[in-house]
Design a protein around this motif. Structure first.
Motif, PDB file in Angstrom:
ATOM      1  N   LEU A 198      15.006 -34.085  20.426  1.00  0.00           N
ATOM      2  CA  LEU A 198      16.110 -34.954  20.012  1.00  0.00           C
ATOM      3  C   LEU A 198      17.330 -34.127  19.638  1.00  0.00           C
ATOM      4  O   LEU A 198      18.452 -34.412  20.076  1.00  0.00           O
ATOM      5  CB  LEU A 198      15.690 -35.830  18.831  1.00  0.00           C
ATOM      6  CG  LEU A 198      16.779 -36.701  18.235  1.00  0.00           C
ATOM      7  CD1 LEU A 198      17.191 -37.780  19.221  1.00  0.00           C
ATOM      8  CD2 LEU A 198      16.317 -37.311  16.926  1.00  0.00           C
ATOM      9  N   ALA A 199      17.137 -33.075  18.863  1.00  0.00           N
ATOM     10  CA  ALA A 199      18.256 -32.215  18.476  1.00  0.00           C
ATOM     11  C   ALA A 199      18.867 -31.533  19.696  1.00  0.00           C
ATOM     12  O   ALA A 199      20.089 -31.456  19.834  1.00  0.00           O
ATOM     13  CB  ALA A 199      17.790 -31.168  17.465  1.00  0.00           C
ATOM     14  N   HIS A 200      18.018 -31.062  20.585  1.00  0.00           N
ATOM     15  CA  HIS A 200      18.504 -30.407  21.795  1.00  0.00           C
ATOM     16  C   HIS A 200      19.253 -31.397  22.683  1.00  0.00           C
ATOM     17  O   HIS A 200      20.325 -31.094  23.210  1.00  0.00           O
ATOM     18  CB  HIS A 200      17.328 -29.806  22.558  1.00  0.00           C
ATOM     19  CG  HIS A 200      17.702 -29.147  23.835  1.00  0.00           C
ATOM     20  ND1 HIS A 200      18.445 -27.991  23.878  1.00  0.00           N
ATOM     21  CD2 HIS A 200      17.454 -29.483  25.120  1.00  0.00           C
ATOM     22  CE1 HIS A 200      18.629 -27.642  25.134  1.00  0.00           C
ATOM     23  NE2 HIS A 200      18.036 -28.537  25.910  1.00  0.00           N
ATOM     24  N   GLY A 201      18.726 -32.606  22.829  1.00  0.00           N
ATOM     25  CA  GLY A 201      19.357 -33.625  23.664  1.00  0.00           C
ATOM     26  C   GLY A 201      20.681 -34.106  23.116  1.00  0.00           C
ATOM     27  O   GLY A 201      21.626 -34.341  23.876  1.00  0.00           O
ATOM     28  N   THR A 202      20.791 -34.234  21.798  1.00  0.00           N
ATOM     29  CA  THR A 202      22.064 -34.684  21.239  1.00  0.00           C
ATOM     30  C   THR A 202      23.147 -33.637  21.445  1.00  0.00           C
ATOM     31  O   THR A 202      24.297 -33.983  21.701  1.00  0.00           O
ATOM     32  CB  THR A 202      21.935 -35.026  19.743  1.00  0.00           C
ATOM     33  OG1 THR A 202      21.367 -33.921  19.054  1.00  0.00           O
ATOM     34  CG2 THR A 202      21.075 -36.249  19.534  1.00  0.00           C
ATOM     35  N   ASN A 203      22.791 -32.367  21.357  1.00  0.00           N
ATOM     36  CA  ASN A 203      23.784 -31.321  21.626  1.00  0.00           C
ATOM     37  C   ASN A 203      24.217 -31.346  23.090  1.00  0.00           C
ATOM     38  O   ASN A 203      25.402 -31.250  23.395  1.00  0.00           O
ATOM     39  CB  ASN A 203      23.228 -29.939  21.282  1.00  0.00           C
ATOM     40  CG  ASN A 203      23.123 -29.709  19.803  1.00  0.00           C
ATOM     41  OD1 ASN A 203      23.827 -30.341  19.031  1.00  0.00           O
ATOM     42  ND2 ASN A 203      22.250 -28.829  19.401  1.00  0.00           N
ATOM     43  N   ASP A 204      23.263 -31.479  24.000  1.00  0.00           N
ATOM     44  CA  ASP A 204      23.594 -31.524  25.422  1.00  0.00           C
ATOM     45  C   ASP A 204      24.423 -32.760  25.758  1.00  0.00           C
ATOM     46  O   ASP A 204      25.357 -32.690  26.550  1.00  0.00           O
ATOM     47  CB  ASP A 204      22.332 -31.502  26.274  1.00  0.00           C
ATOM     48  CG  ASP A 204      21.705 -30.125  26.350  1.00  0.00           C
ATOM     49  OD1 ASP A 204      22.362 -29.162  25.908  1.00  0.00           O
ATOM     50  OD2 ASP A 204      20.575 -30.012  26.826  1.00  0.00           O
ATOM     51  N   ALA A 205      24.069 -33.904  25.180  1.00  0.00           N
ATOM     52  CA  ALA A 205      24.804 -35.133  25.461  1.00  0.00           C
ATOM     53  C   ALA A 205      26.236 -35.032  24.958  1.00  0.00           C
ATOM     54  O   ALA A 205      27.163 -35.514  25.619  1.00  0.00           O
ATOM     55  CB  ALA A 205      24.092 -36.331  24.839  1.00  0.00           C
ATOM     56  N   GLN A 206      26.453 -34.402  23.816  1.00  0.00           N
ATOM     57  CA  GLN A 206      27.808 -34.259  23.299  1.00  0.00           C
ATOM     58  C   GLN A 206      28.654 -33.383  24.204  1.00  0.00           C
ATOM     59  O   GLN A 206      29.820 -33.675  24.455  1.00  0.00           O
ATOM     60  CB  GLN A 206      27.782 -33.691  21.884  1.00  0.00           C
ATOM     61  CG  GLN A 206      27.337 -34.691  20.857  1.00  0.00           C
ATOM     62  CD  GLN A 206      27.305 -34.087  19.457  1.00  0.00           C
ATOM     63  OE1 GLN A 206      27.495 -32.899  19.277  1.00  0.00           O
ATOM     64  NE2 GLN A 206      27.063 -34.926  18.473  1.00  0.00           N
ATOM     65  N   LYS A 207      28.060 -32.323  24.727  1.00  0.00           N
ATOM     66  CA  LYS A 207      28.797 -31.454  25.649  1.00  0.00           C
ATOM     67  C   LYS A 207      29.161 -32.218  26.921  1.00  0.00           C
ATOM     68  O   LYS A 207      30.278 -32.118  27.413  1.00  0.00           O
ATOM     69  CB  LYS A 207      27.986 -30.204  25.984  1.00  0.00           C
ATOM     70  CG  LYS A 207      27.881 -29.216  24.835  1.00  0.00           C
ATOM     71  CD  LYS A 207      27.193 -27.958  25.283  1.00  0.00           C
ATOM     72  CE  LYS A 207      25.704 -28.155  25.179  1.00  0.00           C
ATOM     73  NZ  LYS A 207      24.918 -26.952  25.393  1.00  0.00           N
ATOM     74  N   THR A 208      28.216 -32.984  27.440  1.00  0.00           N
ATOM     75  CA  THR A 208      28.455 -33.752  28.661  1.00  0.00           C
ATOM     76  C   THR A 208      29.521 -34.816  28.423  1.00  0.00           C
ATOM     77  O   THR A 208      30.403 -35.026  29.269  1.00  0.00           O
ATOM     78  CB  THR A 208      27.145 -34.401  29.145  1.00  0.00           C
ATOM     79  OG1 THR A 208      26.150 -33.392  29.252  1.00  0.00           O
ATOM     80  CG2 THR A 208      27.323 -35.090  30.464  1.00  0.00           C
ATOM     81  N   MET A 209      29.471 -35.498  27.284  1.00  0.00           N
ATOM     82  CA  MET A 209      30.486 -36.501  26.962  1.00  0.00           C
ATOM     83  C   MET A 209      31.860 -35.863  26.872  1.00  0.00           C
ATOM     84  O   MET A 209      32.852 -36.447  27.334  1.00  0.00           O
ATOM     85  CB  MET A 209      30.152 -37.209  25.642  1.00  0.00           C
ATOM     86  CG  MET A 209      29.032 -38.197  25.743  1.00  0.00           C
ATOM     87  SD  MET A 209      28.789 -39.156  24.249  1.00  0.00           S
ATOM     88  CE  MET A 209      27.968 -37.982  23.205  1.00  0.00           C
ATOM     89  N   GLY A 210      31.932 -34.678  26.302  1.00  0.00           N
ATOM     90  CA  GLY A 210      33.218 -33.984  26.201  1.00  0.00           C
ATOM     91  C   GLY A 210      33.789 -33.646  27.559  1.00  0.00           C
ATOM     92  O   GLY A 210      34.990 -33.820  27.808  1.00  0.00           O
ATOM     93  N   VAL A 211      32.946 -33.196  28.482  1.00  0.00           N
ATOM     94  CA  VAL A 211      33.409 -32.858  29.826  1.00  0.00           C
ATOM     95  C   VAL A 211      33.898 -34.110  30.551  1.00  0.00           C
ATOM     96  O   VAL A 211      34.955 -34.096  31.192  1.00  0.00           O
ATOM     97  CB  VAL A 211      32.287 -32.147  30.618  1.00  0.00           C
ATOM     98  CG1 VAL A 211      32.639 -32.030  32.083  1.00  0.00           C
ATOM     99  CG2 VAL A 211      31.995 -30.788  30.022  1.00  0.00           C
TER     100      VAL A 211
END
Length: 83
Positions: free
Chosen positions: A27-40
């Motif tokens: 969950l922690a790893h996925g939220t970090n990845d999702a935030q990066k993807t949303m930013g892009v």
């Protein structure tokens, strides 16, 4: 901590503990990845002119990124769990 407890009980407890801790780590790893993807994606929307930098993140971007990360973790996670 588990000295003196029956082996089957400790194995069951550790098994559930491992599933719980792995879930929280993913969950922690996925939220970090999702935030990066949303930013892009949001930066792409800004550069295209579909959004301005003062806008808030569109809900469809948040949902799409969350679903994509969840499906990727689900499909790849089962291979890791089996090994």
């Amino acid at each position: 901590m588990v000295r003196g407890l029956p082996r089957a009980r400790t194995e069951t407890g550790f098994r559930y503990g491992q599933i719980g801790s792995a879930s929280l780590i993913s969950l922690a790893h996925g939220t970090n990845d999702a935030q990066k993807t949303m930013g892009v994606i949001f930066l792409a929307l800004i550069s295209y002119g579909a959004a301005s930098s003062s806008d808030t993140m569109p809900l469809w971007v948040v949902v799409a990124c969350a679903v994509a990360i969840a499906l990727g973790t689900y499909s790849g996670g089962w291979r890791i769990i089996r090994t």
